[in-house]
Design a protein around this motif. Sequence first.
Motif, PDB file in Angstrom:
ATOM      1  N   PHE A  35       4.954   3.462  -0.681  1.00 42.68           N
ATOM      2  CA  PHE A  35       4.423   2.397   0.374  1.00 42.68           C
ATOM      3  C   PHE A  35       5.609   1.926   1.100  1.00 42.68           C
ATOM      4  CE2 PHE A  35       0.834   2.663  -2.326  1.00 42.68           C
ATOM      5  CZ  PHE A  35       0.015   2.889  -1.468  1.00 42.68           C
ATOM      6  N   ALA A  36       6.584   1.405   0.531  1.00 34.88           N
ATOM      7  CA  ALA A  36       7.777   0.794   1.093  1.00 34.88           C
ATOM      8  C   ALA A  36       8.904   1.874   1.616  1.00 34.88           C
ATOM      9  CB  ALA A  36       8.477  -0.269   0.074  1.00 34.88           C
ATOM     10  N   SER A  37       8.775   2.975   1.239  1.00 37.86           N
ATOM     11  CA  SER A  37       9.892   4.033   1.601  1.00 37.86           C
ATOM     12  C   SER A  37       9.536   4.429   3.125  1.00 37.86           C
ATOM     13  CB  SER A  37       9.626   5.168   0.800  1.00 37.86           C
ATOM     14  OG  SER A  37       8.711   5.822   0.852  1.00 37.86           O
ATOM     15  N   TRP A  38       8.425   4.016   3.841  1.00 36.62           N
ATOM     16  CA  TRP A  38       8.277   4.554   5.231  1.00 36.62           C
ATOM     17  C   TRP A  38       7.862   3.599   6.047  1.00 36.62           C
ATOM     18  CZ3 TRP A  38       3.384   3.264   6.734  1.00 36.62           C
ATOM     19  CH2 TRP A  38       2.331   3.136   5.728  1.00 36.62           C
ATOM     20  N   THR A  39       7.685   2.266   5.755  1.00 40.79           N
ATOM     21  CA  THR A  39       7.325   1.154   6.658  1.00 40.79           C
ATOM     22  C   THR A  39       8.147  -0.157   6.239  1.00 40.79           C
ATOM     23  OG1 THR A  39       5.540  -0.075   7.544  1.00 40.79           O
ATOM     24  CG2 THR A  39       5.437   0.425   5.583  1.00 40.79           C
ATOM     25  N   THR A  40       7.820  -1.245   6.831  1.00 46.18           N
ATOM     26  CA  THR A  40       8.620  -2.547   6.623  1.00 46.18           C
ATOM     27  C   THR A  40       7.764  -2.900   5.183  1.00 46.18           C
ATOM     28  OG1 THR A  40       6.805  -3.813   7.958  1.00 46.18           O
ATOM     29  CG2 THR A  40       8.918  -2.909   9.042  1.00 46.18           C
ATOM     30  N   LEU A  41       8.473  -4.041   4.700  1.00 49.95           N
ATOM     31  CA  LEU A  41       8.032  -4.730   3.444  1.00 49.95           C
ATOM     32  C   LEU A  41       6.815  -5.131   3.575  1.00 49.95           C
ATOM     33  CD1 LEU A  41       8.811  -4.916   0.407  1.00 49.95           C
ATOM     34  CD2 LEU A  41       9.700  -7.049   1.019  1.00 49.95           C
ATOM     35  N   ILE A  42       6.237  -5.992   4.533  1.00 51.87           N
ATOM     36  CA  ILE A  42       5.144  -6.603   4.569  1.00 51.87           C
ATOM     37  C   ILE A  42       3.955  -5.811   5.078  1.00 51.87           C
ATOM     38  CG2 ILE A  42       5.325  -7.071   7.177  1.00 51.87           C
ATOM     39  CD1 ILE A  42       4.178  -9.837   6.556  1.00 51.87           C
ATOM     40  N   ASN A  43       4.147  -4.694   5.767  1.00 56.76           N
ATOM     41  CA  ASN A  43       3.197  -3.500   6.023  1.00 56.76           C
ATOM     42  C   ASN A  43       2.929  -2.828   4.997  1.00 56.76           C
ATOM     43  OD1 ASN A  43       2.560  -4.474   8.903  1.00 56.76           O
ATOM     44  ND2 ASN A  43       4.588  -2.976   9.482  1.00 56.76           N
ATOM     45  N   ALA A  44       3.924  -2.557   4.121  1.00 58.52           N
ATOM     46  CA  ALA A  44       3.832  -1.725   3.077  1.00 58.52           C
ATOM     47  C   ALA A  44       2.882  -2.287   1.870  1.00 58.52           C
ATOM     48  CB  ALA A  44       5.384  -1.454   2.235  1.00 58.52           C
ATOM     49  N   SER A  45       3.042  -3.804   1.672  1.00 61.47           N
ATOM     50  CA  SER A  45       2.413  -4.716   1.170  1.00 61.47           C
ATOM     51  C   SER A  45       0.864  -4.765   1.373  1.00 61.47           C
ATOM     52  CB  SER A  45       2.821  -6.189   0.960  1.00 61.47           C
ATOM     53  OG  SER A  45       2.088  -7.028   0.346  1.00 61.47           O
ATOM     54  N   LEU A  46       0.685  -4.687   2.759  1.00 63.67           N
ATOM     55  CA  LEU A  46      -0.657  -4.482   3.203  1.00 63.67           C
ATOM     56  C   LEU A  46      -1.286  -3.191   3.062  1.00 63.67           C
ATOM     57  CD1 LEU A  46      -3.098  -5.618   4.698  1.00 63.67           C
ATOM     58  CD2 LEU A  46      -1.734  -4.883   6.933  1.00 63.67           C
ATOM     59  N   ALA A  47      -0.547  -2.038   2.983  1.00 67.64           N
ATOM     60  CA  ALA A  47      -1.026  -0.746   2.947  1.00 67.64           C
ATOM     61  C   ALA A  47      -1.290  -0.651   1.314  1.00 67.64           C
ATOM     62  CB  ALA A  47       0.018   0.120   3.400  1.00 67.64           C
ATOM     63  N   PHE A  48      -0.519  -1.127   0.450  1.00 69.40           N
ATOM     64  CA  PHE A  48      -0.909  -0.985  -1.004  1.00 69.40           C
ATOM     65  C   PHE A  48      -1.933  -1.814  -1.069  1.00 69.40           C
ATOM     66  CE2 PHE A  48      -0.736  -2.588  -5.251  1.00 69.40           C
ATOM     67  CZ  PHE A  48      -0.285  -1.419  -5.952  1.00 69.40           C
ATOM     68  N   ALA A  49      -2.194  -2.954  -0.735  1.00 72.98           N
ATOM     69  CA  ALA A  49      -3.507  -3.643  -1.023  1.00 72.98           C
ATOM     70  C   ALA A  49      -4.677  -2.939  -0.455  1.00 72.98           C
ATOM     71  CB  ALA A  49      -3.272  -5.315  -0.568  1.00 72.98           C
ATOM     72  N   LEU A  50      -4.730  -2.454   0.776  1.00 68.77           N
ATOM     73  CA  LEU A  50      -5.887  -1.748   1.262  1.00 68.77           C
ATOM     74  C   LEU A  50      -6.081  -0.415   0.266  1.00 68.77           C
ATOM     75  CD1 LEU A  50      -5.131  -2.121   5.252  1.00 68.77           C
ATOM     76  CD2 LEU A  50      -6.879  -3.297   3.610  1.00 68.77           C
ATOM     77  N   SER A  51      -5.067   0.240   0.073  1.00 68.01           N
ATOM     78  CA  SER A  51      -5.282   1.341  -0.905  1.00 68.01           C
ATOM     79  C   SER A  51      -5.872   0.983  -1.966  1.00 68.01           C
ATOM     80  CB  SER A  51      -3.672   2.208  -1.001  1.00 68.01           C
ATOM     81  OG  SER A  51      -3.236   2.563   0.354  1.00 68.01           O
ATOM     82  N   TYR A  52      -5.740  -0.033  -2.620  1.00 72.75           N
ATOM     83  CA  TYR A  52      -6.204  -0.522  -3.933  1.00 72.75           C
ATOM     84  C   TYR A  52      -7.665  -0.643  -3.743  1.00 72.75           C
ATOM     85  CZ  TYR A  52      -6.138  -2.175  -8.624  1.00 72.75           C
ATOM     86  OH  TYR A  52      -6.571  -2.376 -10.043  1.00 72.75           O
ATOM     87  N   VAL A  53      -8.137  -1.357  -2.532  1.00 68.14           N
ATOM     88  CA  VAL A  53      -9.323  -1.867  -2.408  1.00 68.14           C
ATOM     89  C   VAL A  53     -10.222  -0.412  -1.870  1.00 68.14           C
ATOM     90  CG1 VAL A  53     -10.991  -2.586  -0.501  1.00 68.14           C
ATOM     91  CG2 VAL A  53      -8.835  -3.950  -1.425  1.00 68.14           C
ATOM     92  N   VAL A  54      -9.627   0.462  -1.327  1.00 70.89           N
ATOM     93  CA  VAL A  54     -10.283   1.925  -1.130  1.00 70.89           C
ATOM     94  C   VAL A  54     -10.531   2.403  -2.283  1.00 70.89           C
ATOM     95  CG1 VAL A  54      -9.990   4.335   0.050  1.00 70.89           C
ATOM     96  CG2 VAL A  54      -9.380   2.106   1.413  1.00 70.89           C
TER      97      VAL A  54
END
Length: 334
Positions: free
Chosen positions: A297-316
Amino acid sequence: TWNAVYPPLRHAEWHGWTPTDLIFPFFLFIVGVAMTFSFAKFEGPRSALYWKITRRSLIIFALGLFLNLFPTFDFSEIRIAGVLPRIAVVYFFASIIYLNTTRRSLAWTTAGLLVGYWLAMRFVPVPGHGAGVLTPEGNLAAYLDSILLPGRMWQGSWDPEGLLSTIPAIATTLLGIFTGHLLRSDRERTEITAWLFVSGWALCLAGLVWGIWFPINKNIWTSSYVLFTAGAAHQFLGVCYWLIDVKDHGKWFAPAIAVGMNPIALYVLSGMLISVLYAIPIASGASVQTWIFQNLFASWTTLINASLAFALSYVVLWWLVAEVLYRRRIFIKI
């Protein structure tokens, strides 16, 4: 990571609210709504219903303790309070109150819980702080938790799911019971929708006005917070009811059905998995969760967007688990 989270996805630090602060009271509110339907369908003696309520409460409470201990099971660090323990206690007492009161006395009981809690927090002095202090360390709820609540507290000197603040949380569920009566009434669906919105705005306004003297605060579950969040729940439910029951757009909400069929199981299992991911170290010394976050996640975007993407992925991920359980007709009931 909790170091980078969009503000609406954080809890308010103390007074005030964010959208995230609506989730827990919404759940307790809908528990009250569901109670009116489930108890109405119960067949058997009242003693059997009481046993069912007690058994369910004990299981939910035990699951909360298990989740608080998992995966280390270090009893010296056990936290008795928590989301599931509060749900268990609130469900038990709200059920008993509902089964033994008329609607009129239920209204008086709800008002009594809210006013009584406010009076206690406003006028009962706390040693070293005085009466009416609503700071994290100086309020009555935190003081009582420090001398009565065994085990570790979430914030060291106070806990957002403590003992005294559970009293107004019961009122949140009782307000849901009133809404359940409205939904089960013989009124026209459009009229029910209107009442949901009108009562929702009235409760929000009452919460905001009371908040002038008793600020909206999730951490101590203030009476103004109860009214405001119940009002917001009415309005959210009103939108859903209008779309599903009035406009017949239920297919829009189909993805939520699977999650709603196993809510406690998904909550416990998701909590267990994330605890395991944090606990297991890998060769670099970081946890599995940290490695996944940094590399995927953090390797391709900003930290705050990576955090959001991780959370959304976990929900999915857990939505997919819910879909599998639902399609296989596996419903883990408590």
